[in-house]
Design a protein around this motif. Sequence first.
Motif, PDB file in Angstrom:
ATOM      1  N   LYS A 204       0.825  -1.214   0.000  1.00 48.91           N
ATOM      2  CA  LYS A 204       0.000   0.000   0.000  1.00 48.91           C
ATOM      3  C   LYS A 204       0.860   1.265   0.000  1.00 48.91           C
ATOM      4  CE  LYS A 204      -3.414  -2.846   0.381  1.00 48.91           C
ATOM      5  NZ  LYS A 204      -4.064  -3.337  -0.843  1.00 48.91           N
ATOM      6  N   ILE A 205       1.990   1.199  -0.719  1.00 45.63           N
ATOM      7  CA  ILE A 205       2.882   2.350  -0.863  1.00 45.63           C
ATOM      8  C   ILE A 205       2.839   2.809  -2.314  1.00 45.63           C
ATOM      9  CG2 ILE A 205       5.270   3.173  -0.725  1.00 45.63           C
ATOM     10  CD1 ILE A 205       5.758   1.076   1.453  1.00 45.63           C
ATOM     11  N   ALA A 206       2.517   4.081  -2.535  1.00 44.42           N
ATOM     12  CA  ALA A 206       2.399   4.616  -3.889  1.00 44.42           C
ATOM     13  C   ALA A 206       3.674   5.355  -4.277  1.00 44.42           C
ATOM     14  CB  ALA A 206       1.200   5.555  -3.977  1.00 44.42           C
ATOM     15  N   PHE A 207       4.265   4.956  -5.406  1.00 41.56           N
ATOM     16  CA  PHE A 207       5.445   5.638  -5.927  1.00 41.56           C
ATOM     17  C   PHE A 207       4.997   6.645  -6.979  1.00 41.56           C
ATOM     18  CE2 PHE A 207       7.289   1.952  -3.983  1.00 41.56           C
ATOM     19  CZ  PHE A 207       8.537   2.372  -3.550  1.00 41.56           C
ATOM     20  N   MET A 208       5.102   7.916  -6.648  1.00 38.71           N
ATOM     21  CA  MET A 208       4.729   8.992  -7.568  1.00 38.71           C
ATOM     22  C   MET A 208       5.968   9.359  -8.381  1.00 38.71           C
ATOM     23  SD  MET A 208       1.513   9.602  -7.293  1.00 38.71           S
ATOM     24  CE  MET A 208       1.326  11.212  -8.025  1.00 38.71           C
ATOM     25  N   THR A 209       6.162   8.650  -9.482  1.00 33.71           N
ATOM     26  CA  THR A 209       7.335   8.840 -10.324  1.00 33.71           C
ATOM     27  C   THR A 209       7.058   9.879 -11.399  1.00 33.71           C
ATOM     28  OG1 THR A 209       7.807   6.493  -9.988  1.00 33.71           O
ATOM     29  CG2 THR A 209       9.080   7.634 -11.688  1.00 33.71           C
ATOM     30  N   GLN A 210       7.982  10.805 -11.564  1.00 35.76           N
ATOM     31  CA  GLN A 210       7.851  11.790 -12.637  1.00 35.76           C
ATOM     32  C   GLN A 210       7.967  11.072 -13.977  1.00 35.76           C
ATOM     33  OE1 GLN A 210      10.551  15.021 -12.133  1.00 35.76           O
ATOM     34  NE2 GLN A 210       9.526  16.344 -13.605  1.00 35.76           N
ATOM     35  N   ARG A 211       7.033  11.319 -14.883  1.00 30.67           N
ATOM     36  CA  ARG A 211       6.997  10.577 -16.143  1.00 30.67           C
ATOM     37  C   ARG A 211       7.705  11.331 -17.266  1.00 30.67           C
ATOM     38  NH1 ARG A 211       6.042   5.935 -13.766  1.00 30.67           N
ATOM     39  NH2 ARG A 211       3.873   5.557 -13.184  1.00 30.67           N
ATOM     40  N   ARG A 212       8.272  10.523 -18.178  1.00 33.66           N
ATOM     41  CA  ARG A 212       8.821  11.098 -19.407  1.00 33.66           C
ATOM     42  C   ARG A 212       7.675  11.418 -20.362  1.00 33.66           C
ATOM     43  NH1 ARG A 212      12.414   6.807 -18.092  1.00 33.66           N
ATOM     44  NH2 ARG A 212      14.524   7.556 -17.607  1.00 33.66           N
ATOM     45  N   LYS A 213       7.983  12.165 -21.406  1.00 36.40           N
ATOM     46  CA  LYS A 213       6.941  12.627 -22.320  1.00 36.40           C
ATOM     47  C   LYS A 213       6.187  11.477 -22.981  1.00 36.40           C
ATOM     48  CE  LYS A 213       8.984  17.114 -23.403  1.00 36.40           C
ATOM     49  NZ  LYS A 213       9.534  17.989 -24.481  1.00 36.40           N
ATOM     50  N   ARG A 214       6.887  10.415 -23.364  1.00 36.84           N
ATOM     51  CA  ARG A 214       6.245   9.301 -24.070  1.00 36.84           C
ATOM     52  C   ARG A 214       5.985   8.109 -23.159  1.00 36.84           C
ATOM     53  NH1 ARG A 214       9.441   9.268 -29.933  1.00 36.84           N
ATOM     54  NH2 ARG A 214       8.971  11.460 -30.473  1.00 36.84           N
ATOM     55  N   SER A 215       5.829   8.360 -21.897  1.00 38.84           N
ATOM     56  CA  SER A 215       5.590   7.292 -20.940  1.00 38.84           C
ATOM     57  C   SER A 215       4.245   6.609 -21.192  1.00 38.84           C
ATOM     58  CB  SER A 215       5.620   7.853 -19.513  1.00 38.84           C
ATOM     59  OG  SER A 215       5.240   6.882 -18.579  1.00 38.84           O
ATOM     60  N   LYS A 216       4.189   5.291 -20.937  1.00 41.11           N
ATOM     61  CA  LYS A 216       2.952   4.538 -21.103  1.00 41.11           C
ATOM     62  C   LYS A 216       1.926   4.921 -20.037  1.00 41.11           C
ATOM     63  CE  LYS A 216       5.232   0.481 -23.130  1.00 41.11           C
ATOM     64  NZ  LYS A 216       5.518  -0.956 -22.963  1.00 41.11           N
ATOM     65  N   ARG A 217       2.425   5.389 -18.905  1.00 41.46           N
ATOM     66  CA  ARG A 217       1.530   5.789 -17.816  1.00 41.46           C
ATOM     67  C   ARG A 217       1.794   7.266 -17.509  1.00 41.46           C
ATOM     68  NH1 ARG A 217       1.948   0.799 -13.427  1.00 41.46           N
ATOM     69  NH2 ARG A 217       1.755  -0.917 -14.921  1.00 41.46           N
ATOM     70  N   GLY A 218       1.098   8.117 -18.193  1.00 37.03           N
ATOM     71  CA  GLY A 218       1.317   9.545 -18.041  1.00 37.03           C
ATOM     72  C   GLY A 218       0.793  10.092 -16.721  1.00 37.03           C
ATOM     73  N   ARG A 219       1.226  11.298 -16.416  1.00 34.74           N
ATOM     74  CA  ARG A 219       0.731  12.026 -15.249  1.00 34.74           C
ATOM     75  C   ARG A 219       0.015  13.280 -15.738  1.00 34.74           C
ATOM     76  NH1 ARG A 219       1.290   8.505 -11.061  1.00 34.74           N
ATOM     77  NH2 ARG A 219       3.446   7.865 -10.704  1.00 34.74           N
ATOM     78  N   THR A 220      -0.893  13.763 -14.945  1.00 35.90           N
ATOM     79  CA  THR A 220      -1.507  15.040 -15.266  1.00 35.90           C
ATOM     80  C   THR A 220      -0.488  16.153 -15.040  1.00 35.90           C
ATOM     81  OG1 THR A 220      -2.308  15.439 -13.006  1.00 35.90           O
ATOM     82  CG2 THR A 220      -3.733  14.160 -14.493  1.00 35.90           C
ATOM     83  N   TRP A 221      -0.751  17.316 -15.609  1.00 36.61           N
ATOM     84  CA  TRP A 221       0.168  18.440 -15.435  1.00 36.61           C
ATOM     85  C   TRP A 221       0.312  18.790 -13.960  1.00 36.61           C
ATOM     86  CZ3 TRP A 221      -0.466  23.382 -13.406  1.00 36.61           C
ATOM     87  CH2 TRP A 221       0.596  24.268 -13.641  1.00 36.61           C
ATOM     88  N   GLY A 222      -0.794  18.714 -13.220  1.00 37.34           N
ATOM     89  CA  GLY A 222      -0.755  19.024 -11.790  1.00 37.34           C
ATOM     90  C   GLY A 222       0.107  18.038 -11.010  1.00 37.34           C
ATOM     91  N   GLN A 223       0.011  16.739 -11.351  1.00 40.77           N
ATOM     92  CA  GLN A 223       0.818  15.731 -10.672  1.00 40.77           C
ATOM     93  C   GLN A 223       2.304  15.919 -10.965  1.00 40.77           C
ATOM     94  OE1 GLN A 223      -1.119  12.224 -12.272  1.00 40.77           O
ATOM     95  NE2 GLN A 223      -2.243  11.858 -10.364  1.00 40.77           N
TER      96      GLN A 223
END
Length: 276
Positions: A204-223
């Motif tokens: 139950k530990i969430a890793f909030m990894t900064q994503r690269r531009k072409r990442s398969k699992r993108g993040r919102t701009w806010g994240q």
Amino acid sequence: MTLNDSTIAIYIVLDDLLQSLSHKEPKQRQVNDALVLTTSLIASWYFGGNYVSALGYMRAHHCPRMLSPSRFNRRLHHLAPVSELLFSLLGTVLKDYNPRKRYILDTFPLKVCHNIRISRCRLLQGEAFRGKNASKREYFYGYKIAVLTDENGIPVELAFIPGSYSDVSALKRMDFDLPAGSIVWQDSGFTDYEWEDHYLAQEKIAFMTQRRKRSKRGRTWGQQLAIKENRRRIETTFSEITARFTKKIHAVTIKGFQLKVFLAVFAYTIFRFLNL
């Protein structure tokens, strides 16, 4: 707070922690283990890791019968496992006093010698230790130090990895002994989807990894913005720790080199913890 006051405060904390661990040592000792460890942390914080200078200060102000440099060095190396246990225990205390359960993970490079001296380096051998510092656009020979801090930038875990290893390899070197519901901010170099899924499902530990531009699992701009802003705190931590290092970390063995670096991080943690 003065150096004298800081020394006394650190000694009290270390002595209490050792007692909580039921640490045993010979009764006839005139210089106990808490005093040896206090001297090592004072050396890391105030004397650039110079044990001789720290011993001179301790002999003049706190312990007239302080150990000689050679005996101190032997005692300190013997206490290396104990110091690691104390750091872990202090990290647990900091985790308990972190109700928001927010953490930051990153690495910083630490060279053992200049590139021109690699062929003559006695502490390390092998291409595994030749890494690249992307921010400074230069190569170095040594280690990457992976550090996990709380949201205030105070280290709670650390690990050594060879300089050529990728940041993602640090994930397997860390304990991540964190409470359920924790969030770990980290940059894109730590991207490992399988690892993230495992820890989210099992711990139950969430890793909030900064994503690269072409990442398969993108993040919102806010994240992405939140991760970037929070990671700045650990960069400040690294700057404050490395500022305490001398131009060259003097060590005869690689264990001695690692111990000096570890004690520098430990000293930073305890000084921040005590607000010294």
